[in-house]
Design a protein around this motif. Structure first.
Motif, short mmCIF file in Angstrom:
data_model
loop_
_atom_site.label_atom_id
_atom_site.label_comp_id
_atom_site.label_asym_id
_atom_site.label_seq_id
_atom_site.Cartn_x
_atom_site.Cartn_y
_atom_site.Cartn_z
N PHE A 240 0.82 -1.21 0.00
CA PHE A 240 0.00 0.00 0.00
C PHE A 240 0.86 1.27 0.00
N LYS A 241 2.13 1.15 0.39
CA LYS A 241 3.02 2.32 0.36
C LYS A 241 3.59 2.57 -1.03
N ILE A 242 3.36 1.65 -1.94
CA ILE A 242 3.72 1.75 -3.36
C ILE A 242 5.21 1.56 -3.64
N VAL A 243 6.08 2.25 -2.91
CA VAL A 243 7.52 2.18 -3.22
C VAL A 243 8.33 1.42 -2.18
N GLU A 244 7.74 1.11 -1.04
CA GLU A 244 8.51 0.54 0.07
C GLU A 244 9.11 -0.83 -0.29
N LEU A 245 8.37 -1.65 -1.03
CA LEU A 245 8.81 -3.02 -1.28
C LEU A 245 9.16 -3.29 -2.74
N THR A 246 9.34 -2.24 -3.52
CA THR A 246 9.68 -2.38 -4.94
C THR A 246 10.88 -3.28 -5.19
N PRO A 247 11.96 -3.22 -4.38
CA PRO A 247 13.11 -4.10 -4.65
C PRO A 247 12.78 -5.58 -4.62
N PHE A 248 11.65 -5.95 -3.99
CA PHE A 248 11.28 -7.36 -3.90
C PHE A 248 10.32 -7.80 -5.02
N GLN A 249 9.98 -6.89 -5.92
CA GLN A 249 8.98 -7.20 -6.93
C GLN A 249 9.43 -8.32 -7.88
N HIS A 250 10.73 -8.38 -8.17
CA HIS A 250 11.21 -9.34 -9.16
C HIS A 250 12.15 -10.38 -8.57
N THR A 251 11.94 -10.77 -7.32
CA THR A 251 12.72 -11.89 -6.80
C THR A 251 12.17 -13.19 -7.38
N LYS A 252 12.96 -14.25 -7.32
CA LYS A 252 12.53 -15.54 -7.85
C LYS A 252 11.36 -16.13 -7.06
N LEU A 253 11.20 -15.69 -5.81
CA LEU A 253 10.09 -16.18 -5.00
C LEU A 253 8.79 -15.44 -5.28
N THR A 254 8.89 -14.19 -5.75
CA THR A 254 7.71 -13.32 -5.86
C THR A 254 6.81 -13.75 -7.01
N THR A 255 5.61 -14.21 -6.65
CA THR A 255 4.63 -14.69 -7.63
C THR A 255 3.61 -13.61 -7.98
N ARG A 256 3.19 -12.86 -6.98
CA ARG A 256 2.21 -11.78 -7.17
C ARG A 256 2.72 -10.53 -6.47
N GLU B 95 19.01 1.39 0.59
CA GLU B 95 19.88 1.53 -0.57
C GLU B 95 20.79 0.32 -0.79
N ASP B 96 20.86 -0.58 0.19
CA ASP B 96 21.69 -1.78 0.03
C ASP B 96 20.89 -2.99 -0.42
N LEU B 97 19.57 -2.83 -0.57
CA LEU B 97 18.73 -3.98 -0.92
C LEU B 97 19.10 -4.59 -2.27
N ASP B 98 19.41 -3.75 -3.26
CA ASP B 98 19.75 -4.31 -4.57
C ASP B 98 20.97 -5.22 -4.49
N ASN B 99 21.96 -4.84 -3.68
CA ASN B 99 23.14 -5.68 -3.52
C ASN B 99 22.80 -6.99 -2.82
N GLN B 100 21.95 -6.91 -1.78
CA GLN B 100 21.59 -8.10 -1.03
C GLN B 100 20.73 -9.07 -1.84
N LEU B 101 19.91 -8.53 -2.73
CA LEU B 101 18.93 -9.35 -3.45
C LEU B 101 19.38 -9.77 -4.85
N TYR B 102 20.42 -9.17 -5.38
CA TYR B 102 20.76 -9.32 -6.80
C TYR B 102 20.83 -10.79 -7.24
N GLY C 78 14.51 -8.69 -13.14
CA GLY C 78 14.93 -7.94 -11.96
C GLY C 78 16.38 -7.50 -12.05
N LYS C 79 17.26 -8.39 -12.50
CA LYS C 79 18.68 -8.03 -12.65
C LYS C 79 18.86 -6.95 -13.71
N ARG C 80 18.07 -7.05 -14.79
CA ARG C 80 18.16 -6.04 -15.84
C ARG C 80 17.80 -4.65 -15.31
N LEU C 81 16.75 -4.58 -14.50
CA LEU C 81 16.33 -3.29 -13.94
C LEU C 81 17.38 -2.73 -12.99
N VAL C 82 17.99 -3.58 -12.19
CA VAL C 82 19.04 -3.13 -11.28
C VAL C 82 20.24 -2.64 -12.07
#
Length: 289
Positions: free
Chosen positions: A78-94, A263-270, A277-281
Motif C-alpha cells: 500500500f506504500k507503493i515504493v517501500e517493497l519495490t526491490p522485492f517485486q522481481h525476486t525468484k520467490l515473488t509470484t504476485r 539503498e543496500d537492498l539491490d546488492n543483497q537481493l541481486y 529484476g537483474k536487468r532493472l538493477v
C-alpha cells in the motif's frame, strides 16, 4: 543488547526447513519463526521505530533462504515504493500496489486455501506437513507468504462508492479473516505491518488469529497494549532503532532487529532476482554512474 549488524549475508543460514532468521534476543541468541504455531506475523511500531527495517530483513531472509519450489511470496504494498526491490525476486509470484488488485489477491488466496483443504480431505490429512509427506513430490504444496505492507490501508475504505469494488472489498474482508483463521495449517502465512494500531485499522477478529507479534517502539502504553495484550505497555519504553518485543507461542522476549539500509537492498537481493529484476538493477546502476 546485541550490536546492530550491517551485512545481512553474514547472519542468514538455514537452521531447519521452514525457519526464518529475523532477530536476536538480548543475549545474542538468534530467534526464528515460520511454522504452524507462529506462522502469521504482525510487525508494528510508531514512525521511526524500525518497522520498515524489520520488514526488509524478514523479506530478505525469506528470499535468500528459500527456493521457488518451496515458497511463493505474494506482496501487497500500500506504500507503493517501500517493497519495490522485492517485486522481481525468484520467490515473488504476485505483486500489487493498487487497492482493488490487493483485494483480489486476498480473494484468490482464500480460494487457494479452500482448494488445499479439499486435497487434505482426499489424502486424509489435516496440515501441509503431513500432506507433503504422503504425496509424490510433484503434488507437494508450496508455502505461501502473503505480505501486506500497512494493513491499516486495507480497512480504510469509507469513500468507496463503486458498487462492484465495494462487493470485492467485502469479499476481501471475509477472505482475510478466513485466511487468518485457517491459513497456517495449509501453509499460507500472513505477514502484516501496522503503524496505527487501533480497532478501526486492525480488527480484533484478525488480531486474535495472529500469534506472532513483533512490536517495536510505540508512542504510548495504550498502543503497546493493542499489539501485545491488555496490561502490557512495555513497548512504550523501547529505545527505537530496531529494539523490540517479540510475542509468540513460545512466550515473550526482548529482541534487537538486524539492519539493512534500503539503498543496500539491490546488492543483497541481486543473486536472487529474476533476469528482468537483474536487468532493472543494472539499468539503475548505469544511470547512477
Amino acid at each position: 543488547i546485541c550490536q546492530v549488524l550491517l551485512n545481512i549475508k553474514s547472519i542468514f543460514v538455514i537452521v531447519k526447513i521452514y525457519v526464518l532468521l529475523i532477530w536476536e534476543d538480548i543475549y545474542g541468541k538468534t530467534m526464528t519463526t515460520f511454522d504452524e504455531a507462529n506462522g502469521h506475523l504482525l510487525i508494528s511500531s510508531q514512525s521511526g521505530g524500525g518497522k520498515s527495517c524489520a520488514t526488509r530483513v524478514g523479506l530478505t531472509s525469506l528470499v535468500q533462504n528459500y527456493t521457488p519450489d518451496l515458497v511463493e511470496l505474494w506482496i501487497g504494498d500500500f506504500k507503493i515504493v517501500e517493497l519495490t526491490p522485492f517485486q522481481h525476486t525468484k520467490l515473488t509470484t504476485r505483486f500489487a500496489t493498487e487497492k482493488n488488485e490487493i483485494f483480489q489477491m486476498v480473494i484468490d488466496l482464500c480460494n487457494e486455501m479452500k482448494d488445499r483443504y479439499k486435497r487434505f480431505t482426499e489424502y486424509r490429512t489435516n496440515d501441509i506437513r503431513t500432506y507433503n509427506k504422503k504425496v509424490p513430490k510433484k503434488l507437494r504444496m508450496k508455502r505461501i507468504v502473503f505480505f501486506i505492507e500497512e494493513i491499516a490501508e486495507f480497512y480504510q475504505n469509507e469513500n468507496i462508492k463503486d458498487k462492484e469494488l465495494k462487493k470485492i472489498m467485502e469479499d476481501a474482508y471475509e477472505s482475510l479473516l478466513r485466511l487468518s483463521q485457517q491459513g497456517r495449517a495449509c501453509g499460507i502465512h500472513l505477514w502484516m505491518t501496522l503503524q496505527r494500531p487501533d480497532a478501526k485499522t486492525f480488527p480484533a477478529s484478525i488480531k486474535a488469529n495472529i500469534p506472532t507479534r513483533y512490536c517495536l517502539a510505540t508512542s504510548d502504553a495504550v498502543n503497546s497494549e493493542i499489539i501485545l495484550g491488555k496490561g502490557n505497555g512495555k513497548a512504550s519504553n523501547l529505545r527505537g532503532n530496531g529494539h523490540a518485543i517479540i510475542k509468540n507461542a513460545e512466550g515473550e522476549k526482548e529482541i534487537q532487529t538486524y539492519y539493512i539500509p534500503f539503498e543496500d537492498l539491490d546488492n543483497q537481493l541481486y543473486d536472487y532476482l529474476t533476469d528482468e529484476g537483474k536487468r532493472l538493477v543494472d539499468v539503475d546502476r548505469k544511470r547512477k554512474k
